[in-house]
Scaffold this active site. Structure first.
Site, PDB file in Angstrom:
ATOM      1  N   LYS A  93      34.298  45.942  66.324  1.00  0.00           N
ATOM      2  CA  LYS A  93      34.713  44.528  66.435  1.00  0.00           C
ATOM      3  C   LYS A  93      35.199  44.198  67.833  1.00  0.00           C
ATOM      4  O   LYS A  93      36.349  43.816  68.051  1.00  0.00           O
ATOM      5  CB  LYS A  93      35.805  44.181  65.415  1.00  0.00           C
ATOM      6  CG  LYS A  93      35.360  44.286  63.973  1.00  0.00           C
ATOM      7  CD  LYS A  93      36.420  43.763  63.012  1.00  0.00           C
ATOM      8  CE  LYS A  93      36.012  43.889  61.574  1.00  0.00           C
ATOM      9  NZ  LYS A  93      35.965  45.290  61.080  1.00  0.00           N
ATOM     10  N   ILE A  97      36.882  39.670  77.049  1.00  0.00           N
ATOM     11  CA  ILE A  97      35.995  39.121  78.077  1.00  0.00           C
ATOM     12  C   ILE A  97      34.846  40.097  78.313  1.00  0.00           C
ATOM     13  O   ILE A  97      34.962  41.300  78.024  1.00  0.00           O
ATOM     14  CB  ILE A  97      36.747  38.844  79.401  1.00  0.00           C
ATOM     15  CG1 ILE A  97      37.339  40.139  79.974  1.00  0.00           C
ATOM     16  CG2 ILE A  97      37.798  37.755  79.210  1.00  0.00           C
ATOM     17  CD1 ILE A  97      37.834  40.000  81.418  1.00  0.00           C
ATOM     18  N   GLY A  98      33.752  39.583  78.844  1.00  0.00           N
ATOM     19  CA  GLY A  98      32.544  40.394  79.030  1.00  0.00           C
ATOM     20  C   GLY A  98      32.792  41.664  79.817  1.00  0.00           C
ATOM     21  O   GLY A  98      32.333  42.752  79.444  1.00  0.00           O
TER      22      GLY A  98
HETATM   23  O1  6AU Z   1      35.608  48.546  51.040  1.00  0.00           O
HETATM   24  P1  6AU Z   1      36.909  48.617  51.824  1.00  0.00           P
HETATM   25  O2  6AU Z   1      37.808  47.452  51.567  1.00  0.00           O
HETATM   26  O3  6AU Z   1      37.596  49.930  51.682  1.00  0.00           O
HETATM   27  O4  6AU Z   1      36.487  48.582  53.381  1.00  0.00           O
HETATM   28  C1  6AU Z   1      35.856  47.483  53.967  1.00  0.00           C
HETATM   29  C2  6AU Z   1      35.411  47.827  55.372  1.00  0.00           C
HETATM   30  C3  6AU Z   1      36.558  48.157  56.328  1.00  0.00           C
HETATM   31  C4  6AU Z   1      36.787  46.884  57.108  1.00  0.00           C
HETATM   32  O5  6AU Z   1      37.223  47.162  58.426  1.00  0.00           O
HETATM   33  C5  6AU Z   1      35.388  46.244  57.118  1.00  0.00           C
HETATM   34  O6  6AU Z   1      34.729  46.710  55.947  1.00  0.00           O
HETATM   35  N1  6AU Z   1      35.366  44.743  57.097  1.00  0.00           N
HETATM   36  C6  6AU Z   1      34.600  44.014  58.029  1.00  0.00           C
HETATM   37  C7  6AU Z   1      33.567  44.570  58.880  1.00  0.00           C
HETATM   38  C8  6AU Z   1      32.639  45.527  58.401  1.00  0.00           C
HETATM   39  O7  6AU Z   1      33.337  44.138  59.995  1.00  0.00           O
HETATM   40  C9  6AU Z   1      34.722  42.626  58.089  1.00  0.00           C
HETATM   41  C10 6AU Z   1      35.467  41.947  57.117  1.00  0.00           C
HETATM   42  O8  6AU Z   1      35.526  40.726  57.108  1.00  0.00           O
HETATM   43  N2  6AU Z   1      36.112  42.683  56.162  1.00  0.00           N
HETATM   44  C11 6AU Z   1      36.061  44.048  56.111  1.00  0.00           C
HETATM   45  O9  6AU Z   1      36.630  44.642  55.187  1.00  0.00           O
HETATM   46  O10 6AU Z   1      36.117  49.206  57.187  1.00  0.00           O
END
Ligand code: 6AU
Length: 273
Positions: A93, A97-98
């Site tokens: 994630k 900045i670039g």
């Molecule tokens: O199934 P869980 O809840 O044990 O894990 C969900 C995984 C975690 C979060 O960092 C990630 O998904 N995640 C992300 C991602 C993948 O970018 C975005 C989001 O909105 N919610 C989320 O849970 O590793």
């Protein structure tokens, strides 16, 4: 949207080589499961990857939560990716900045660009983050540069998420502006209906990864919100991401098999099989 088409059909027509590979892996393994391997040691990570490898299309890492990250982590992960034919998604994630994200993506302690096929970023910093990451991937030597792709974090599953409305619409705009690097989105649904500014091209086929997937829980104590594989795939997920639902189950292998089966059945129903 192309979500009514089979993975095989999308693999044969998709303009992006990494998207083609994703769909080929899904088709070959009859799996649209991404396991979110949120464990904290290299041994646990590699054990999970080896155990669950046959049932998954993608492994998603949070490489910075490992207490013992090192070259053996990456060598092990790459060997298992070969052995079991899955792709690697580092859930870093990026959000800066670039100039900073280029250094976080390429080199540094984690050397993410060398081993992660897929990365994701927030677009809170604006379009420049997508351009910066795309530049870095494209400047890499073969074989790396050819199979690197980005998912834009267009929505979030946590309660009260601010990744909505104009933020989500801008995610679609940026994806349309950088189609050779942006594979698609991490989102809770397909985003074809979002009122974006940039028009869709005829061959547009964004890949939707949906997280917050769990068969036995509706959420956690920290605001995570879950849906089932059926619901996620019905709303447009091409790949379902499950973490605790799989790795924290009493039998993670059996759980992975169950998510694979349910995710695949939902996909078959969607494409009218
Ligand atoms: O199934 P869980 O809840 O044990 O894990 C969900 C995984 C975690 C979060 O960092 C990630 O998904 N995640 C992300 C991602 C993948 O970018 C975005 C989001 O909105 N919610 C989320 O849970 O590793």
């Amino acid at each position: 949207s192309k979500s009514q088409l089979t993975y095989g059909a999308r693999a044969s027509t998709h303009p992006n080589p990494l998207a083609r590979k994703l769909f080929q892996v899904a088709e070959a393994k009859k799996s649209n499961v991404t396991v979110s391997a949120d464990v904290t040691s290299t041994k646990e990570l590699l054990d999970l990857a080896d155990q669950l490898g046959p049932y998954i299309a993608v492994i998603k890492t949070h490489i910075d939560i490992l207490t013992d990250f090192g070259p053996q982590t990456i060598a092990g992960l790459q060997a298992l990716a070969q052995k079991h034919n899955f792709l690697i998604f580092e859930d870093r994630k990026f959000i800066d900045i670039g100039n900073t994200v280029q250094k976080q993506y390429h080199g540094g302690t984690l050397r993410i660009s060398e081993w992660a096929h897929i990365i994701n970023c927030s677009i809170l910093p604006g379009e420049g983050i997508v351009e910066a990451l795309a530049q870095t991937a494209q400047a890499m030597d073969f074989p790396y540069g050819a199979d690197r792709g980005l998912l834009i974090l267009a929505e979030m599953t946590s309660k009260g998420s601010l990744a909505t409305g104009p933020y989500t619409a801008a995610s679609v705009d940026y994806a349309r502006k950088y189609p050779s690097f942006v594979l698609g989105f991490v989102s809770t649904r397909s985003l074809g209906e979002v009122p974006a500014t940039v028009a869709a091209s005829a061959d547009e086929d964004f890949v939707v990864f949906t997280t917050g997937v769990n068969l036995s829980s509706t959420g956690d104590k920290l605001g995570q919100q879950y849906q089932t594989p059926q619901s996620a795939v019905g709303r447009g997920a091409d790949f379902i991401i499950a973490g605790r639902g799989i790795y924290a189950a009493p039998d993670p292998q059996e759980a992975a098999r169950q998510y694979q089966q349910q995710g695949w059945e939902a996909y078959v129903a969607r494409v009218g099989g």
